[in-house]
Scaffold this motif. Structure first.
Motif, PDB file in Angstrom:
ATOM      1  N   TYR A  95      60.620  22.870  55.736  1.00 33.94           N
ATOM      2  CA  TYR A  95      59.440  22.002  55.829  1.00 33.94           C
ATOM      3  C   TYR A  95      59.047  21.447  54.465  1.00 33.94           C
ATOM      4  O   TYR A  95      57.902  21.578  54.012  1.00 33.94           O
ATOM      5  N   SER A  96      60.034  20.843  53.803  1.00 35.50           N
ATOM      6  CA  SER A  96      59.807  20.192  52.498  1.00 35.50           C
ATOM      7  C   SER A  96      59.233  21.157  51.462  1.00 35.50           C
ATOM      8  O   SER A  96      58.417  20.782  50.629  1.00 35.50           O
ATOM      9  N   GLY A  97      59.668  22.415  51.541  1.00 29.85           N
ATOM     10  CA  GLY A  97      59.242  23.401  50.557  1.00 29.85           C
ATOM     11  C   GLY A  97      57.903  24.051  50.843  1.00 29.85           C
ATOM     12  O   GLY A  97      57.420  24.854  50.034  1.00 29.85           O
ATOM     13  N   LYS A  98      57.287  23.753  51.990  1.00 30.63           N
ATOM     14  CA  LYS A  98      55.978  24.335  52.298  1.00 30.63           C
ATOM     15  C   LYS A  98      56.090  25.748  52.857  1.00 30.63           C
ATOM     16  O   LYS A  98      55.095  26.451  52.970  1.00 30.63           O
ATOM     17  N   ALA A  99      57.296  26.143  53.257  1.00 32.88           N
ATOM     18  CA  ALA A  99      57.503  27.489  53.792  1.00 32.88           C
ATOM     19  C   ALA A  99      58.920  27.935  53.453  1.00 32.88           C
ATOM     20  O   ALA A  99      59.755  27.134  53.013  1.00 32.88           O
ATOM     21  N   PHE A 100      59.170  29.233  53.646  1.00 37.62           N
ATOM     22  CA  PHE A 100      60.493  29.792  53.369  1.00 37.62           C
ATOM     23  C   PHE A 100      60.954  30.598  54.575  1.00 37.62           C
ATOM     24  O   PHE A 100      60.136  31.171  55.300  1.00 37.62           O
ATOM     25  N   GLU A 101      62.263  30.630  54.771  1.00 39.16           N
ATOM     26  CA  GLU A 101      62.823  31.456  55.832  1.00 39.16           C
ATOM     27  C   GLU A 101      63.901  32.358  55.253  1.00 39.16           C
ATOM     28  O   GLU A 101      64.539  32.027  54.254  1.00 39.16           O
ATOM     29  N   LYS A 102      64.076  33.497  55.888  1.00 38.06           N
ATOM     30  CA  LYS A 102      65.133  34.428  55.501  1.00 38.06           C
ATOM     31  C   LYS A 102      66.216  34.386  56.579  1.00 38.06           C
ATOM     32  O   LYS A 102      65.920  34.440  57.766  1.00 38.06           O
ATOM     33  N   LYS A 103      67.478  34.282  56.115  1.00 41.20           N
ATOM     34  CA  LYS A 103      68.583  34.163  57.052  1.00 41.20           C
ATOM     35  C   LYS A 103      69.717  35.091  56.647  1.00 41.20           C
ATOM     36  O   LYS A 103      69.875  35.409  55.466  1.00 41.20           O
ATOM     37  N   GLU A 104      70.483  35.498  57.637  1.00 46.83           N
ATOM     38  CA  GLU A 104      71.690  36.265  57.373  1.00 46.83           C
ATOM     39  C   GLU A 104      72.778  35.831  58.360  1.00 46.83           C
ATOM     40  O   GLU A 104      72.475  35.332  59.449  1.00 46.83           O
ATOM     41  N   ILE A 105      74.019  35.958  57.942  1.00 48.43           N
ATOM     42  CA  ILE A 105      75.150  35.666  58.816  1.00 48.43           C
ATOM     43  C   ILE A 105      75.662  36.990  59.366  1.00 48.43           C
ATOM     44  O   ILE A 105      76.080  37.863  58.605  1.00 48.43           O
ATOM     45  N   LYS A 106      75.597  37.148  60.672  1.00 48.79           N
ATOM     46  CA  LYS A 106      75.939  38.424  61.292  1.00 48.79           C
ATOM     47  C   LYS A 106      77.414  38.539  61.652  1.00 48.79           C
ATOM     48  O   LYS A 106      77.918  39.639  61.900  1.00 48.79           O
ATOM     49  N   ASP A 107      78.096  37.391  61.722  1.00 52.00           N
ATOM     50  CA  ASP A 107      79.501  37.438  62.123  1.00 52.00           C
ATOM     51  C   ASP A 107      80.276  36.342  61.412  1.00 52.00           C
ATOM     52  O   ASP A 107      79.755  35.239  61.212  1.00 52.00           O
ATOM     53  N   GLY A 108      81.491  36.645  61.006  1.00 51.67           N
ATOM     54  CA  GLY A 108      82.321  35.648  60.358  1.00 51.67           C
ATOM     55  C   GLY A 108      82.097  35.589  58.856  1.00 51.67           C
ATOM     56  O   GLY A 108      81.486  36.473  58.248  1.00 51.67           O
ATOM     57  N   ILE A 109      82.580  34.507  58.252  1.00 57.74           N
ATOM     58  CA  ILE A 109      82.490  34.331  56.812  1.00 57.74           C
ATOM     59  C   ILE A 109      81.048  34.070  56.385  1.00 57.74           C
ATOM     60  O   ILE A 109      80.328  33.311  57.035  1.00 57.74           O
ATOM     61  N   ILE A 110      80.637  34.710  55.307  1.00 55.20           N
ATOM     62  CA  ILE A 110      79.335  34.397  54.701  1.00 55.20           C
ATOM     63  C   ILE A 110      79.540  33.172  53.826  1.00 55.20           C
ATOM     64  O   ILE A 110      80.209  33.232  52.791  1.00 55.20           O
ATOM     65  N   PHE A 111      79.001  32.049  54.247  1.00 51.53           N
ATOM     66  CA  PHE A 111      79.217  30.775  53.564  1.00 51.53           C
ATOM     67  C   PHE A 111      77.848  30.229  53.151  1.00 51.53           C
ATOM     68  O   PHE A 111      76.982  30.043  54.008  1.00 51.53           O
ATOM     69  N   ALA A 112      77.662  29.976  51.860  1.00 50.62           N
ATOM     70  CA  ALA A 112      76.345  29.546  51.400  1.00 50.62           C
ATOM     71  C   ALA A 112      76.427  28.647  50.180  1.00 50.62           C
ATOM     72  O   ALA A 112      77.374  28.742  49.386  1.00 50.62           O
ATOM     73  N   THR A 113      75.451  27.766  50.040  1.00 51.63           N
ATOM     74  CA  THR A 113      75.256  27.010  48.798  1.00 51.63           C
ATOM     75  C   THR A 113      73.934  27.459  48.199  1.00 51.63           C
ATOM     76  O   THR A 113      72.980  27.751  48.925  1.00 51.63           O
ATOM     77  N   ILE A 114      73.890  27.521  46.870  1.00 51.92           N
ATOM     78  CA  ILE A 114      72.670  27.983  46.220  1.00 51.92           C
ATOM     79  C   ILE A 114      72.052  26.858  45.398  1.00 51.92           C
ATOM     80  O   ILE A 114      72.749  26.041  44.798  1.00 51.92           O
TER      81      ILE A 114
ATOM     82  N   GLU B 162      69.952  43.907  51.372  1.00 49.27           N
ATOM     83  CA  GLU B 162      68.888  44.720  51.962  1.00 49.27           C
ATOM     84  C   GLU B 162      69.447  45.552  53.117  1.00 49.27           C
ATOM     85  O   GLU B 162      69.840  44.995  54.139  1.00 49.27           O
ATOM     86  N   GLY B 163      69.470  46.872  52.940  1.00 50.40           N
ATOM     87  CA  GLY B 163      69.926  47.750  54.019  1.00 50.40           C
ATOM     88  C   GLY B 163      71.312  47.451  54.531  1.00 50.40           C
ATOM     89  O   GLY B 163      71.562  47.485  55.739  1.00 50.40           O
ATOM     90  N   GLY B 164      72.221  47.123  53.609  1.00 50.02           N
ATOM     91  CA  GLY B 164      73.581  46.816  54.010  1.00 50.02           C
ATOM     92  C   GLY B 164      73.773  45.399  54.508  1.00 50.02           C
ATOM     93  O   GLY B 164      74.873  45.027  54.917  1.00 50.02           O
ATOM     94  N   LYS B 165      72.721  44.591  54.494  1.00 53.36           N
ATOM     95  CA  LYS B 165      72.795  43.203  54.935  1.00 53.36           C
ATOM     96  C   LYS B 165      72.584  42.276  53.739  1.00 53.36           C
ATOM     97  O   LYS B 165      71.895  42.623  52.783  1.00 53.36           O
ATOM     98  N   ILE B 166      73.177  41.103  53.809  1.00 49.80           N
ATOM     99  CA  ILE B 166      72.963  40.081  52.790  1.00 49.80           C
ATOM    100  C   ILE B 166      71.952  39.084  53.351  1.00 49.80           C
ATOM    101  O   ILE B 166      72.202  38.435  54.368  1.00 49.80           O
ATOM    102  N   VAL B 167      70.810  38.993  52.685  1.00 49.75           N
ATOM    103  CA  VAL B 167      69.711  38.149  53.167  1.00 49.75           C
ATOM    104  C   VAL B 167      69.507  36.989  52.203  1.00 49.75           C
ATOM    105  O   VAL B 167      69.350  37.185  50.995  1.00 49.75           O
ATOM    106  N   PHE B 168      69.500  35.796  52.750  1.00 53.74           N
ATOM    107  CA  PHE B 168      69.289  34.570  51.968  1.00 53.74           C
ATOM    108  C   PHE B 168      67.889  34.028  52.227  1.00 53.74           C
ATOM    109  O   PHE B 168      67.424  34.032  53.375  1.00 53.74           O
ATOM    110  N   THR B 169      67.248  33.558  51.173  1.00 57.01           N
ATOM    111  CA  THR B 169      65.963  32.879  51.311  1.00 57.01           C
ATOM    112  C   THR B 169      66.170  31.405  51.007  1.00 57.01           C
ATOM    113  O   THR B 169      66.822  31.050  50.026  1.00 57.01           O
ATOM    114  N   ARG B 170      65.631  30.539  51.867  1.00 54.62           N
ATOM    115  CA  ARG B 170      65.761  29.099  51.666  1.00 54.62           C
ATOM    116  C   ARG B 170      64.462  28.397  52.067  1.00 54.62           C
ATOM    117  O   ARG B 170      63.765  28.841  52.979  1.00 54.62           O
ATOM    118  N   PRO B 171      64.125  27.302  51.377  1.00 50.81           N
ATOM    119  CA  PRO B 171      62.900  26.578  51.712  1.00 50.81           C
ATOM    120  C   PRO B 171      63.070  25.723  52.964  1.00 50.81           C
ATOM    121  O   PRO B 171      64.171  25.209  53.238  1.00 50.81           O
TER     122      PRO B 171
END
Length: 326
Positions: free
Chosen positions: A137-156, A126-135
């Protein structure tokens, strides 16, 4: 940032797990046209599995074969993966949010002094950024996160990001890297598998799950038949596991496995919040319960109020009839 992204592959009984291909699809989004490099650790000949990663979207693959990598240990795999990471200097690393992924990635992130986004269910550019969505509160809500500096490290999370179709015309180099694996503090003497030989729960497209309402181990038999004709597998609530109706390897929930199948059929499951945390993100949920006030109906797309021992056999017969007429 380097646009090179490493994908840590994972095998199960000599074959690549589907989440490996999903991780490759996520890596292609993160790399934004850069290089996607697969990494495989194990024992013996790994070239054919490396080619499978190429067919599913990797540009090239590095294999690390060593007798000390026959079975997973954090010491052995950590040394192998760290050696590859040091050589490749990637801008991103992706792996499945599996039992192995949950164990090894925090260790690698700590060594790299990197952040880690775990259990992502969506990856978007999104707009040159990599945005991750993750659940949360036990799946009751979702948050969007991005890594602004360093290695982008993620599990899916398995079964959430669509893998690219297999294309056996793709060509990519598969090279073997020699890594000395030493000082293994954990020694695997034997492996006893309690789970079935069927579809892995975390990657199953169809799951038929039973709760206390199945009443006994024998009560799972119609569920197993339904799962079989639908090409899926059987799961269970913690209540069913605690009652001794099935093995804990089948447990779905906050303290069990988190699943997101295309179809989840809950049979005799009341819908405790701990269980919902493990399956509420399933694409279609069907609930079968005698209690019309059961909490499971609050998350179900379709609900059937009735005795599962009456409803499930009828479902089986109807599905068989449809298959005959198809």
């Amino acid at each position: 940032m380097s646009k090179k992204v490493l994908v840590i592959g994972e095998t199960r009984e000599g074959t690549l797990r589907n989440v490996t291909f999903e991780a490759i699809a996520a890596a292609n989004i993160i790399s934004d046209g850069g290089e996607v490099v697969g990494v495989l650790c194990g024992e013996g000949q790994l070239e054919n599995m490396g080619k499978e990663m190429v067919y599913h979207g990797a540009d090239r693959v590095i294999t690390v074969a060593n007798e000390n990598l026959k079975t997973y240990t954090s010491d052995g795999f950590g040394q192998a993966l760290q050696a590859v990471i040091d050589d490749e200097s990637p801008g991103g690393i992706v792996m499945g949010h599996t039992s192995i992924g949950k164990d090894i990635t925090p260790k690698l992130a700590s060594r790299l002094e990197s952040g880690l986004i775990s259990d992502a269910t969506e990856v978007l550019a999104e707009g040159g950024k990599i945005v991750f969505t993750r659940p949360i509160y036990s799946g009751k809500a979702f948050e969007k996160k991005e890594i602004k500096d360093g290695i982008i490290f993620a599990t899916i999370r398995p079964n959430n990001i669509p893998a690219e179709p297999r294309d056996d015309s793709r060509v990519g180099e598969v090279t073997e890297k020699n890594v000395e694996i030493t000082n293994i503090r954990t020694i695997i003497k034997d492996i006893i598998r309690k789970s079935s030989d069927g579809v892995d729960l975390s990657e199953a497209k169809v799951i038929v799950a039973g709760g206390r309402g199945v009443k006994s181990a024998e009560g799972f038999q119609p569920l197993e038949e339904l799962a079989d004709i639908l090409g899926g597998t059987v799961g269970a609530s913690r209540g069913a596991c605690d009652a001794g109706y099935c093995d804990y390897s089948l447990q779905i929930g906050q303290t069990g496995k988190v699943v997101t199948p295309d179809l989840y059929i809950a049979c005799g499951i009341s819908g405790a919040i701990q269980h919902l945390a493990g399956m509420s993100n399933s694409k279609v949920i069907v609930a079968i319960n005698k209690d019309p006030e059961a909490n499971i109906f609050n998350v179900a797309d379709y609900g059937i109020v009735g005795d599962l021992f009456d409803v499930v056999p009828k479902l089986i017969e109807e599905i068989k009839q449809v298959k005959v007429n198809a």
